[in-house]
Every structure is written in structure tokens, then in C-alpha cells.
Design an enzyme around this catalytic site. Structure first.
Site, PDB file in Angstrom:
ATOM      1  CG  HIS A  63      -1.864   1.465   1.158  1.00 32.42           C
ATOM      2  ND1 HIS A  63      -3.459   0.597   1.001  1.00 32.42           N
ATOM      3  CD2 HIS A  63      -2.093   2.977   0.974  1.00 32.42           C
ATOM      4  CE1 HIS A  63      -4.097   1.703   1.052  1.00 32.42           C
ATOM      5  NE2 HIS A  63      -3.548   2.019   0.674  1.00 32.42           N
ATOM      6  CG  LEU A  66       4.787   4.342  -6.099  1.00 33.12           C
ATOM      7  CD1 LEU A  66       5.063   4.099  -6.683  1.00 33.12           C
ATOM      8  CD2 LEU A  66       5.531   4.873  -4.990  1.00 33.12           C
ATOM      9  CG  HIS A 235      -5.724   2.235   5.435  1.00 34.26           C
ATOM     10  ND1 HIS A 235      -7.130   2.406   5.441  1.00 34.26           N
ATOM     11  CD2 HIS A 235      -4.872   3.081   4.648  1.00 34.26           C
ATOM     12  CE1 HIS A 235      -7.613   2.633   4.534  1.00 34.26           C
ATOM     13  NE2 HIS A 235      -6.700   2.646   3.528  1.00 34.26           N
ATOM     14  CG  ASP A 310      -1.816   4.670   3.320  1.00 33.72           C
ATOM     15  OD1 ASP A 310      -1.689   4.654   2.606  1.00 33.72           O
ATOM     16  OD2 ASP A 310      -2.871   5.257   4.248  1.00 33.72           O
TER      17      ASP A 310
END
Lengths: 433, 313
Positions: A63, A66, A235, A310
Site C-alpha cells: 500500500h 506514488l 490500513h 500507506d
């Protein structure tokens, strides 16, 4: 001669193959050639002295964000991949909430082309669940899979429609793709900006109850039961969601989950102590101490499969504002190991489980290569110094952004060498000859 | 400086001594306010900028009058006519104003934490005139002042705060101020208006108005914000008024003699307070308004570099 690297004298921790002890690791032609106690050192080989360090499979992060295409001022595929290898991550799955979102082959191909040009971490794109991440129509999973997507998500946006979620789980089965989902009931979230509790009340910030996450996790587990689709909870942060996943696994449903280092290390009281620092604003929000304890326990016992960062870079412009107005998210690739090692020192995790949660478990959850140092595996390796004391410096981060609660903080534990496909892609300190 | 405080942002940060420093000085300031010629040179040459991102007439006027009585130059700046509407960030706005070398920035903002953000980026003193649902410290201080003036002390007293505590910055500042000065606080309102973990802030939490106000030495009735009624917090103002409003019958039967009724204003007459109570013998609402000027004079004086010993002399 062949391209050979020998990593000597380190403690090899490879939960996938059951290895834990001082070994020498030989990398040859992009693969792990040998892991053993005694190895003849071939002439011409590159030798890394790993005494006092851990040698583990390269970390796999399911996770990350970018930001390319569309928000290259925050991060590019290249800068994110550079940050990844600096943190010991050799594979990252990048979320599709770029601009435009990754709901077409063109975007998937662009990301892969940028990743190939960077030549650092392996980048696995995640395609959208719905067209435009609008939550209305299914995206073209066949095309996304053919292009190289390894999972599907509308990350950042929960799939609010139960009917669409049902169809997505059903349709994705045809392609063997897991759905990795951001679980929040938006009507319960309302205008909330942090976890709902005494800290939000004291700060006068609108709260988000943990139950906003719980109800969606429970709904989607029910839909997994209906459809047989594969669900991965992104998450995960609440004690209620932990209970739901534990029960789903007990019943044998194909449900996996990840937790971030920050949801394991920080609570909503840290938001209060920070004086409204927007480096503590993320979605889901930092939860209560009881939620954190539940997540730690669930990671330790395998209810939560893996650790994912994340990694969510944002520019200073988007964070140097009122807490209500700030973007959600923090960077995490370069600090993850040190933060999680703190959990080991605190007794919440064993060393082996920590490494497993960063390597074999994520590989298994998404069916990715790597995650082990078994002979013949990809030569993706992290060399880690668990005693290294360093300061996470905003000016020295490899990410284009520095929105981290650990900015300027002294940390213990650092990746010193990273190999991807047998090639040294990151080195700090240490000796290579 | 107010004790260790360079700014006045949250009463949570104040010690009891710091609160008492402001309240003691406000006694002298109130004396100035009552003179026929309401002007002293204490802050001559100093400037105060009122930076209001939310509409406010009474708080802004109160700060402006306080500054002018002390001979400071006061500039009022509102966001409607500002560069915020052109996309400027709060930090940029604050830095630009600071470049004009004010001594004190008084800021009201709809976002909790905004004054702290500004304080972190400017060199001058910052006073919060209310931020989101966080705190309204000058209101909290004037409420403390009003109760102390009437009852002599807050030590050992019981105070009730009634209404939409979730959205009330006044409730939070009052809670911190009252409890630090030794009072017990009861919070009361519909459960939908009581925020999570409220009791952990050092009060008891009630849904029954009678239980909250009976035996209380003072009752703060919070303003019901009509703009919030769209949220599903209460069915309508009619039911709210019946259950959590204070009318003369309830006041006569439930309040103890000599109890005080406070309200931060503006009052929704007939909703949280009936007109008979708002204007009746329990009410100290107009005292609050006057005391607000005195307290704000004290805050500005201390933060703009005044010497408390000199002011009391």
C-alpha cells in the site's frame, strides 16, 4: 564471470523458509543461489560484510501512493521507488488514486514504464475497482490484469454501494485479483478529521468513530461470504475491525488485512500532544490506545497478516494549513522498519513475526514473487542494522515529500543495503568490497 | 506575557496562577472602564490587529474597545475583503500582517487550532477570539471573572454548562477555567450534543436539566446554533426548549437562591432561555458583556508588554 554478491556474517531471518541464524547469502544472476553456514567465496564476487546485522528478504509493501501520473510535485514513481529501497522495500503496490486514476491500461503501462526506467524497487500497480473511482461502474479488470495490475482498489474512497461491492468481488474472481479496500462509512465519518474520543473533544476537532470502519468491514465480510471474492482490508485501524477479521478467518473466509506502522505506534493522544500538527492527520485516523493494543495483538497472532506503510506523500503547501483543511496522509517507506522495530523492543512483536509481516505475508496475500530467501527466489534482499541510531531528516529523505510525524526524530534501526534482483540499489554506511 | 504564556490561545494551557493574574488585573481594568473618561495611555504606540475569519460583532467590538481604552491602535481585518478570498493561506496572511509590525494579533477562525498555527509562524503575541469548537479563552476568562465577582470565589462552587457542548468553544474554555479555579463542573444537554470522552476532561455529564442545575451556584446556558439544526442532533428547537431550555418556572423551582445564569450571547430568546430568565434576577448576562471588555484589556495589556504591578498601582 557471473554477477555474484555474497552477504557474509549476518543473521538471516527468513520466516518463509524457517531460517534464523548466521548464514552467508549468495546472490547470482538475479536469484538467491545459496544460503548456508559455510560458502566458498568465489573470486570477483562483491562481498557485503553483514556482521551484527539482519539479512532478510526485501520488504513488500502492499500500500503506497506514488502520485504519478498527475501529482509529480509530491512524488514520482522514481522518487517513491528510491524511498522504498532506502527503507528496505524491494516491492511496492501503488494505489490507483493518481490523476487520472489507474482505471485503464494506459495509466498502468505508464506506471510500469516509469518503474522500469527508474530500475529500483519492483512496482506493482493496483487498478481501480470502479471507473474513475466513482463507485458506480466496474472498471475493466481483464484489461487491468493483462496490463500488470495485481489488485483492485478505489483507495481513498470506500466503495459505498453494497451492490457495486458485491459485483466487484464476484467479477474479480474471474481474474484472481484481490480487492484491497478503504473501509469507512462516509456518513459516519461526516466532517470528521481525527478519531472520536476525549482527544478530539479537547481539541474541538470533529471525530470519526472506530465504528465507521467496523460497519464497512462487517458488510464486506458478509459480501465475501456471498460472492467468494478475495478481500484485503487496507490500513485496518479499529478494534472492532480486528474482531471482524478474526471471526472471518476463523470461518475460513478469504480475508486478509494490513496495518500501518503509525497505527501500531501512535494514538489519538499524539495528535493532541502535537498541537494540531498536520503530520498526524491521516485516514483512517490515529485511534485510541485500546484500538492500537488490539491491532498489535492481531498482528502478533496473524489475524492481521502484514504491515503496509500507506506511504502518502503531500507537499508542504498541502500540510502547512489548518488541521481541518490539511490533506490526509504521511510518508512511511523510510521509517517503517525503525518504527516497527520499536514494537519488537517493547515486546509487542517477535523479530521473526516482524520480518514475516514485511515479507512472506504480503507476498502471500497478493500472490507476489519474493518474500523469501529460499534458493531460486528473486534476489531481493534487505540488510538491516537493528542498532543503528539515526535521525529522520526532512532534507535527506528520498521521497519528494516529508510529511511524517517522525520528522526530526531519532530512530533506532535502519536498512543499510538493499538488493533488487541481485543488484545493489541502496547503501548507507556498511562495507562493500 | 501572562505568566509563562506568550499567547492567549487556550485556557487548557493556563495555570491557576496565570488565570488569576488576568482576573486580578481585570478588576483594575474594570475600574478604568467605569471612569467618565475611559482612556489610559498604557498601550500608547502599540497596535492590535483584529483578524476575523468568522463573522462576529460583539467579540470583535469588545477587543476593539479594550484596545482603544488602553490607547493602542486597533485595526479590524475581515476575511470577506481579504486576500483569503484570492487563495492566500492562513500562514501567508498572518505573516503579511505581522510584517506591518503589530504587537498583538487577535484571531477568530472556524478551524480549531488556527490561532496556534498562526502563533507558530509569527513573532507577535496571538490571542484567540475563538477557534472552531476548540476554545474561546477570553470568553472563558470573562465567565470566570463574572462568577468570581458575584460569588467571591470559584473554589468549591458547582457550575453547570448546558447545551450543545459538542460544538461549543465556550464550553471547553469555561470547563478548563472553572475547574482550574477550583469549581466542579456539570455538563448537560442532549446525548447527541455531548462529545465523546467528555467526562475525561474533568466534569460530570448529564442529560437531565434538573439534575444538572439543581444546587448549582451558576449555570451557563450555551447558544443553540440554528445552523446546526440541519444535523440530526435534535428533532427541533421546540423539543430542545422544553427539555433543555430554562424558563422562569424551572428557574424558580430548580435554581438555588442567588444562583447565576450566564449566556455567551447572542441569546435565542425562548429557546435556551425564556425572556423572563434572560432579563430576570438570576441573569448576569450584561455583566458578562461589560466584564468582557475588562478581561480583554487585561489580556492585551499583559501580552503587549505591560507590567501587571504598574497597572494595579
Amino acid at each position: 564471470m557471473a554477477d555474484v554478491t555474497i552477504i557474509e556474517g549476518g543473521r538471516v531471518i527468513d520466516p518463509a523458509s524457517g531460517t534464523d541464524g548466521v548464514r552467508t547469502v549468495v546472490l547470482k544472476d538475479g536469484l538467491v543461489a545459496e544460503v548456508s553456514e559455510r560458502v566458498e567465496r568465489p573470486s570477483g564476487a562483491t562481498v557485503v560484510d553483514a556482521r551484527g546485522r539482519w539479512v532478510t528478504p526485501g520488504f513488500i509493501d502492499l500500500h503506497v501512493h506514488l502520485r504519478e501520473p498527475g501529482q509529480e510535485y509530491k512524488e514520482t514513481v522514481a522518487s517513491g521507488a528510491r524511498a522504498a529501497v532506502a527503507g528496505g522495500f524491494t516491492s511496492v503496490v501503488c494505489m490507483p488514486n493518481t490523476k487520472p486514476v489507474n482505471d485503464t491500461l494506459a495509466v498502468t503501462e505508464l506506471i510500469l514504464a516509469r518503474a522500469a526506467a527508474a530500475g529500483l524497487a519492483r512496482v506493482y500497480p493496483c487498478g481501480c475497482i470502479s471507473k474513475g473511482s466513482a463507485g458506480e461502474e466496474l472498471a475493466e479488470y481483464g484489461e487491468l490484469k493483462a496490463g500488470g495490475c495485481v489488485a483492485l482498489s478505489d483507495d481513498g474512497k470506500p466503495v459505498s454501494s453494497p451492490a457495486l461491492m458485491r459485483r466487484a468481488l464476484e467479477y474479480a474472481r474471474a481474474f484472481g485479483l484481490p480487492l484491497t479496500v478503504h473501509e469507512e462509512d462516509l456518513s459516519l465519518v461526516g466532517k470528521g478529521v481525527m478519531h472520536e474520543g476525549a482527544a478530539s473533544t479537547r481539541l474541538g476537532l470533529k471525530g470519526i468513530p472506530g465504528q465507521a470502519e467496523d460497519v464497512m468491514v462487517l458488510r464486506d465480510i458478509a459480501l465475501v461470504e456471498l460472492t467468494g471474492g478475495r478481500l484485503h482490508i487496507s490500513h485496518l485501524s479499529s478494534a472492532g475491525a480486528v474482531r471482524a477479521v478474526r471471526e472471518a478467518k476463523r470461518r475460513g473466509l478469504p480475508v486478509t488485512a494490513e496495518v500501518t506502522p503509525h497505527h501500531l505506534a501512535l494514538t489519538d493522544e499524539d495528535v493532541a500532544a502535537s498541537g494540531y500538527s498536520t503530520d498526524f492527520k491521516m485516514s483512517p485516523p490515529l485511534r485510541s490506545a485500546a484500538d492500537v493494543a488490539a491491532c498489535r495483538e492481531a498482528l502478533a497472532d496473524g489475524t492481521i497478516d502484514c504491515i503496509a506503510t500507506d506511504h502518502a506523500p503531500h507537499s508542504a503547501v498541502e500540510k502547512a494549513v489548518e488541521f481541518d483543511a490539511a490533506m490526509n496522509g504521511i510518508t512511511g517507506l523510510e521509517t517503517a522498519f525503525a518504527v516497527c522495530l520499536g514494537l519488537v523492543r517493547g515486546g509487542a512483536l517477535t523479530e521473526r513475526r516482524l520480518v514475516e509481516a514485511l515479507t512472506a505475508s504480503p507476498a502471500r496475500a497478493f500472490g507476489l514473487p519474493g518474500g523469501t530467501l529460499a534458493r531460486g527466489a528473486p534476489a531481493d534482499v534487505a540488510v538491516l542494522d537493528p542498532a543503528a541510531v539515526w535521525t529522520f531528516d526532512a532534507a535527506a529523505t528520498f521521497s519528494k515529500s516529508a510529511n511524517s510525524p517522525w520528522r526530526g526524530t531519532q530512530l533506532t534501526g535502519r536498512c543499510t543495503h538493499t538488493f533488487v534482483g541481485g543488484r545493489l540499489v541502496h547503501q548507507v554506511g556498511g562495507e562493500t568490497r | 506575557m501572562i505568566g509563562r504564556q506568550r499567547h492567549c490561545i487556550a485556557l487548557e494551557d493556563f495555570s491557576r496562577d496565570e488565570l488569576e493574574l488576568v482576573l486580578d488585573l481585570a478588576v483594575s481594568m474594570k475600574e478604568v472602564l467605569r471612569r467618565p473618561i475611559k482612556k489610559v495611555p498604557s498601550l500608547r504606540g502599540k497596535s492590535v490587529v483584529n483578524l476575523f475569519f468568522e463573522a462576529s460583532t460583539r467579540t470583535r467590538s469588545s477587543f476593539e474597545i479594550a484596545a482603544k481604552i488602553l490607547s493602542a491602535d486597533a485595526l479590524n481585518w475581515t476575511s470577506a475583503s481579504s486576500s483569503v478570498s484570492k487563495g492566500e493561506t492562513l500562514i501567508d496572511t498572518a505573516r503579511n500582517l505581522e510584517a506591518m509590525r503589530p504587537d498583538v494579533l487577535v484571531i477568530r477562525h472556524s478551524a480549531s487550532g488556527a490561532p496556534r498555527l498562526v502563533a507558530d509562524h509569527v513573532g507577535c503575541a496571538v490571542v484567540s477570539a475563538g477557534d472552531g469548537a476548540h476554545e474561546h479563552p477570553s470568553q472563558g476568562l470573562l465567565d470566570c471573572f463574572t462568577v468570581r465577582e458575584r460569588l467571591g470565589t470559584l473554589e468549591g462552587k458547582t457550575l453547570a454548562i448546558v447545551g450543545d457542548v459538542s460544538h461549543s468553544r465556550v464550553a471547553r474554555s469555561d470547563l478548563h477555567g472553572f475547574t482550574k479555579l477550583g469549581a466542579r463542573v456539570r455538563m448537560c444537554g442532549p446525548p447527541t450534543m455531548m462529545p465523546a470522552g467528555l467526562a475525561q476532561l474533568g466534569c460530570t455529564v448529564h442529560t437531565d436539566l434538573r439534575e444538572a442545575v439543581e444546587g448549582a451556584d451558576a449555570v451557563v446556558m450555551l447558544r443553540i446554533q440554528h445552523e446546526r439544526i440541519g444535523d440530526p442532533l435534535i428533532p427541533n428547537t421546540r423539543e430542545y426548549s422544553r427539555l433543555w431550555g430554562l424558563n422562569s418556572k424551572k428557574a424558580a423551582e430548580w435554581l438555588k437562591p442567588g444562583a447565576l445564569v450566564l449566556h455567551p450571547g447572542p441569546i435565542n430568546r425562548g429557546v435556551e432561555l425564556s425572556p423572563e430568565v434572560a432579563d430576570g434576577p438570576f441573569s448576569v448576562i450584561l455583566d458578562q458583556v461589560q466584564n468582557g471588555v475588562a478581561v480583554r484589556m487585561a489580556i492585551l495589556y499583559l501580552l503587549a508588554g505591560g507590567d501587571p504591578a504598574e497597572a494595579r498601582a
